[in-house]
Write a protein that holds these residues in place. Structure first.
Motif, PDB file in Angstrom:
ATOM      1  N   THR A  57      32.238  43.664  33.530  1.00 13.50           N
ATOM      2  CA  THR A  57      32.973  43.509  34.780  1.00 13.50           C
ATOM      3  C   THR A  57      32.249  44.261  35.886  1.00 13.50           C
ATOM      4  O   THR A  57      31.424  45.137  35.627  1.00 13.50           O
ATOM      5  N   LEU A  63      32.944  41.061  47.700  1.00 11.14           N
ATOM      6  CA  LEU A  63      32.946  40.059  46.621  1.00 11.14           C
ATOM      7  C   LEU A  63      31.576  39.909  45.971  1.00 11.14           C
ATOM      8  O   LEU A  63      31.455  39.914  44.737  1.00 11.14           O
ATOM      9  N   ARG A  67      30.246  40.716  42.035  1.00 11.55           N
ATOM     10  CA  ARG A  67      29.544  39.747  41.185  1.00 11.55           C
ATOM     11  C   ARG A  67      28.214  40.300  40.692  1.00 11.55           C
ATOM     12  O   ARG A  67      27.857  40.159  39.527  1.00 11.55           O
ATOM     13  N   GLU A 129      32.762  33.079  34.395  1.00  9.01           N
ATOM     14  CA  GLU A 129      32.880  33.975  35.542  1.00  9.01           C
ATOM     15  C   GLU A 129      34.250  33.771  36.166  1.00  9.01           C
ATOM     16  O   GLU A 129      34.637  32.645  36.501  1.00  9.01           O
ATOM     17  N   LEU A 131      36.944  35.625  39.080  1.00 14.86           N
ATOM     18  CA  LEU A 131      37.082  36.603  40.151  1.00 14.86           C
ATOM     19  C   LEU A 131      38.554  36.844  40.436  1.00 14.86           C
ATOM     20  O   LEU A 131      39.344  35.899  40.476  1.00 14.86           O
ATOM     21  N   GLU A 133      41.347  39.481  42.903  1.00 16.53           N
ATOM     22  CA  GLU A 133      41.454  40.402  44.024  1.00 16.53           C
ATOM     23  C   GLU A 133      42.721  41.218  43.842  1.00 16.53           C
ATOM     24  O   GLU A 133      43.792  40.669  43.563  1.00 16.53           O
ATOM     25  N   TYR A 140      37.732  43.457  44.886  1.00 15.65           N
ATOM     26  CA  TYR A 140      37.464  42.289  44.057  1.00 15.65           C
ATOM     27  C   TYR A 140      36.979  42.764  42.694  1.00 15.65           C
ATOM     28  O   TYR A 140      36.280  43.767  42.591  1.00 15.65           O
ATOM     29  N   CYS A 142      35.065  41.111  39.248  1.00 18.09           N
ATOM     30  CA  CYS A 142      34.397  39.956  38.659  1.00 18.09           C
ATOM     31  C   CYS A 142      34.262  40.190  37.161  1.00 18.09           C
ATOM     32  O   CYS A 142      33.767  41.227  36.729  1.00 18.09           O
TER      33      CYS A 142
END
Length: 190
Positions: A57, A63, A67, A129, A131, A133, A140, A142
């Protein structure tokens, strides 16, 4: 008398339906605990005899940084796993063969392992993947799972060995392949 018998059956049936319709019991949780959902993890995202897989993670208020963190962490976990497996394979292979200069061969294999792992990390594929929030913090998160084919690693090792004159002299492809497959099988069983 017949009416009492029918009424008794009706009451028993109604009670049975009421008990049966309660629904399935909810899983018990300890006080103050709540279930955590880890996206991109679980049995479908574990390494097996055909693929190396890793999960990680990343979290950030940006954002793209979340990632990138997840990707970097997943690749690092994957590299560690591949390196461990390849080292175990080459150690077992070297010990099963009777080399004249065992220490020198082991050092060459160790160097070869690092080169192969670094090279193969270019062939990593993202297989999941997700995402999220956090509405309270605005951060964020991921979740990411990555994969690398075990065959590609095995072929890269074979190529490196064939290009090394000293290793090539004592190299037995079938024996090495057998040792590698045993290591991958162990990973599948964990």
């Amino acid at each position: 008398m017949k009416i009492n018998y029918i009424n008794t059956l009706a009451i028993i049936g109604t009670i049975g339906l009421m008990i049966g319709c309660k629904g399935s019991p909810k899983p018990t949780q300890s006080k103050g605990e709540s279930e955590i959902v880890l996206h991109c993890s679980g049995p479908d995202y574990r390494s097996d005899k055909k693929n190396f897989r890793a999960y990680a993670t990343g979290e950030s208020s940006d954002l793209e940084i979340a990632r990138k963190k997840a990707s970097s962490n997943a690749k690092a976990a994957l590299a560690s796993q591949v390196q461990t497996t390849v080292k175990s394979t080459t150690d077992n292979y070297a010990n099963s063969r009777e080399f004249n200069n065992v220490e020198e061969i082991e050092e060459r294999f160790e160097s070869l392992n690092r080169e192969v792992v670094d090279q193969q990390l270019n062939d990593v594929k993202v297989i999941c993947e997700k995402l999220t929030e956090n509405s309270k913090t605005g951060k964020y998160k991921c979740y990411m799972a990555v994969e690398m084919k075990a065959d590609a690693v095995q072929e890269a090792i074979e190529q490196r060995i064939k290009n090394d004159d000293r290793l090539k002299i004592d190299y037995d492809y079938e024996k090495f392949k057998e040792t590698f497959e045993k290591e991958m099988e162990k990973m599948s069983n964990n």
